[in-house]
Motif scaffolding. Structure first.
Motif, PDB file in Angstrom:
ATOM      1  N   VAL B 208       0.848  -1.192   0.000  1.00 12.33           N
ATOM      2  CA  VAL B 208       0.000   0.000   0.000  1.00 12.33           C
ATOM      3  C   VAL B 208       0.885   1.244   0.000  1.00 12.33           C
ATOM      4  N   ALA B 209       0.499   2.238  -0.824  1.00 12.69           N
ATOM      5  CA  ALA B 209       1.258   3.483  -0.868  1.00 12.69           C
ATOM      6  C   ALA B 209       0.611   4.502   0.047  1.00 12.69           C
ATOM      7  N   ILE B 210       1.447   5.313   0.684  1.00  9.01           N
ATOM      8  CA  ILE B 210       0.944   6.344   1.581  1.00  9.01           C
ATOM      9  C   ILE B 210       1.240   7.700   0.957  1.00  9.01           C
ATOM     10  N   ILE B 211       0.219   8.541   0.812  1.00 11.29           N
ATOM     11  CA  ILE B 211       0.423   9.868   0.234  1.00 11.29           C
ATOM     12  C   ILE B 211      -0.160  10.940   1.153  1.00 11.29           C
ATOM     13  N   THR B 212       0.265  12.188   0.926  1.00 11.54           N
ATOM     14  CA  THR B 212      -0.259  13.301   1.719  1.00 11.54           C
ATOM     15  C   THR B 212      -1.510  13.845   1.044  1.00 11.54           C
ATOM     16  N   LEU B 213      -2.153  14.800   1.682  1.00 16.41           N
ATOM     17  CA  LEU B 213      -3.338  15.450   1.096  1.00 16.41           C
ATOM     18  C   LEU B 213      -2.949  16.271  -0.126  1.00 16.41           C
ATOM     19  N   LYS B 214      -1.660  16.602  -0.238  1.00 16.39           N
ATOM     20  CA  LYS B 214      -1.193  17.337  -1.412  1.00 16.39           C
ATOM     21  C   LYS B 214      -0.848  16.375  -2.555  1.00 16.39           C
ATOM     22  N   GLY B 215      -0.769  15.099  -2.234  1.00 12.60           N
ATOM     23  CA  GLY B 215      -0.478  14.102  -3.255  1.00 12.60           C
ATOM     24  C   GLY B 215       0.957  13.605  -3.247  1.00 12.60           C
TER      25      GLY B 215
END
Lengths: 104, 257
Positions: B208-215
Motif C-alpha cells: 500500500v502506498a501512503i500519500i499526503t493530502l497534497k499528493g
C-alpha cells in the motif's frame, strides 16, 4: 470531500479503478510540503521518472548512465532490465558501448 | 548491428535520485511485450496456437546463459500470448507476463515443443507497471529538452517529459494521511487509524502506498489489516512502512519527546 486534483491524476495515469473511501474530513496546511505538480524544475528533476524509449544497441544500464550524465544527477535507477542479450558475442566485442561502430 | 543480436527496444522507466526508491516497485510489476519470433520450419497456425496456449499460466523457466540473474529454474506467470500477425515463418506475438520472464527463452521453449526450434528476432516492451507507450520519449527528445533548458532557459519541454514519481504509485491501493502523521512515518513509524483521511480498498498483506493530502508520496508499506475492518476501527496499526520516500522534517513533528 474533494481532494487535490493531482491525487485523481495518479489513478488516471494507468486507469486504475479503486474508489476512495473517506475516513475523516481534513485539510492540508499550505505551510508544509509542496504540491507535486508545483515543484520547481530542480526539485522536479530529483523527484521524477522519465519514460524512455530504449534504443536498440546499448544496454539498459548504459541508457540509465547516459541520462545520469545528461542531467548531472547523482543517482538513477531503471525499472526492469531490457537487455539486448549479446548472444554469441563476448563482453569485449559486444558493440553496445561503441554502438555507432559497425559490428561484425 | 551484428548477427545474433536481437533488437530490444521499448518502455524503460528511469527514476532520478529520490524516485529510485520507487523504481523497485516498477521493476516488480507486470510487463507487456510485442515480440517477433521466427520458427525454423513450416508449421500451421493452429499447431503454434495450441503450443502457445500451453505456455500460458505458470511456467518453469531457466534464465538464458547470458542473463542478469542466477541461472536457477524458477516459475513465472504468463498471463496471455496472442498472435497479432504472421507471414510464413515469422510470427508477431503480444505477451503479457509477470516480471523476470525471459521472452527470448519463451520463444526458444516454444520452438522446442514444436520440435524444430524457434528464436526471437525483435522485442519491444509496451508496458512496465504503470508506464506504457503513452508518454514515452526518445533519447533525442530528452537531449533536446535538456539543451533548451540549459541554453535557452525554456524548461517547458523538459517539464513535459518529467513524470512526477507519484505516478508510479498508480496501480496499487493508496492511503491518504493527514499533515500530522506524515513526519512520524518519515521517521519510520507505522500508520495508525487516527492519521488516515481516506483509503482505497486493500487486503491484508498488500503493498500500500501512503500519500499526503497534497499528493506527495510518503512511503510504501505492507498492510497488517483488511481495509473492510477499517471503518469500524478507532485506533490501531494499519500499515507498516517498508520504504520511506519523503524526507524528514518537511512536515511538523506531532509527537512529544
Amino acid at each position: 470531500m474533494k481532494f487535490y486534483d493531482f491525487i485523481y491524476k495518479i489513478d488516471n495515469f494507468c486507469y486504475y479503478q479503486n474508489p476512495w473511501i473517506i475516513k475523516k474530513e481534513e485539510s492540508t496546511s499550505e505551510n508544509f510540503g509542496i504540491y507535486p505538480d508545483k515543484r520547481d524544475l530542480n526539485t522536479l528533476i530529483t523527484n521524477s521518472i522519465i519514460n524512455i524509449d530504449k534504443p536498440p544497441g546499448p544496454t539498459s544500464h548504459e541508457v540509465a548512465y547516459w541520462i545520469k550524465r545528461m542531467l548531472k544527477v547523482n543517482k538513477v535507477g531503471h525499472g526492469g532490465t531490457l537487455e539486448p542479450f549479446g548472444v554469441g558475442l563476448s563482453q569485449s566485442n559486444r558493440c553496445s558501448t561503441n554502438w555507432y561502430r559497425k559490428c561484425y | 548491428m551484428g548477427w545474433g543480436y536481437p533488437k530490444v527496444t521499448g518502455v524503460l522507466p528511469i527514476g532520478i535520485e529520490n524516485a529510485t526508491k520507487l523504481i523497485t516497485y516498477v521493476t516488480k510489476s507486470g510487463k507487456e511485450y510485442v515480440c517477433l519470433m521466427r520458427v525454423h520450419c513450416n508449421t500451421s497456425m493452429d499447431t503454434l496456437k495450441s503450443i502457445l496456449k500451453e505456455l500460458e499460466g505458470e511456467i518453469y523457466q531457466r534464465p538464458p546463459v547470458r542473463s542478469s540473474v542466477k541461472r536457477r529454474l524458477r516459475t513465472r506467470k504468463v498471463n496471455s500470448i496472442d498472435i497479432l500477425d504472421y507471414s510464413e515463418k515469422l510470427y508477431l506475438l503480444k505477451i503479457s507476463s509477470s516480471p523476470g520472464t525471459y521472452m527470448r527463452k519463451l520463444c526458444h521453449d516454444a520452438g522446442i515443443i514444436l520440435g524444430c526450434g524457434a528464436h526471437m528476432i525483435e522485442l519491444r516492451r509496451t508496458r512496465s507497471g504503470a508506464f506504457s507507450e503513452k508518454n514515452i520519449v526518445t533519447m533525442q527528445e530528452l537531449a533536446e529538452a535538456i539543451y533548451m533548458w540549459r541554453n535557452c532557459r525554456d524548461e517547458s519541454e523538459l517539464r513535459n517529459i518529467l513524470i512526477p514519481m507519484e505516478y508510479a504509485l498508480c496501480g496499487m491501493p493508496k492511503v491518504i494521511v493527514d499533515d500530522f502523521a506524515v513526519n512520524s512515518v518519515a521517521y519510520g513509524a507505522s500508520i495508525n487509524v487516527p492519521g488516515i483521511v481516506a483509503y482505497q480498498e486493500f487486503k491484508k498483506g498488500d503493498t500500500v502506498a501512503i500519500i499526503t493530502l497534497k499528493g506527495e508520496a510518503v512511503a510504501i508499506g505492507e498492510s497488517v489489516i483488511n481495509s473492510a475492518t477499517l471503518n469500524n476501527m478507532e485506533k490501531g496499526e494499519v500499515i507498516r512502512p517498508k520504504r520511506v520516500i519523503i524526507s524528514k522534517d518537511i512536515y511538523p513533528k506531532a509527537w512529544k519527546k
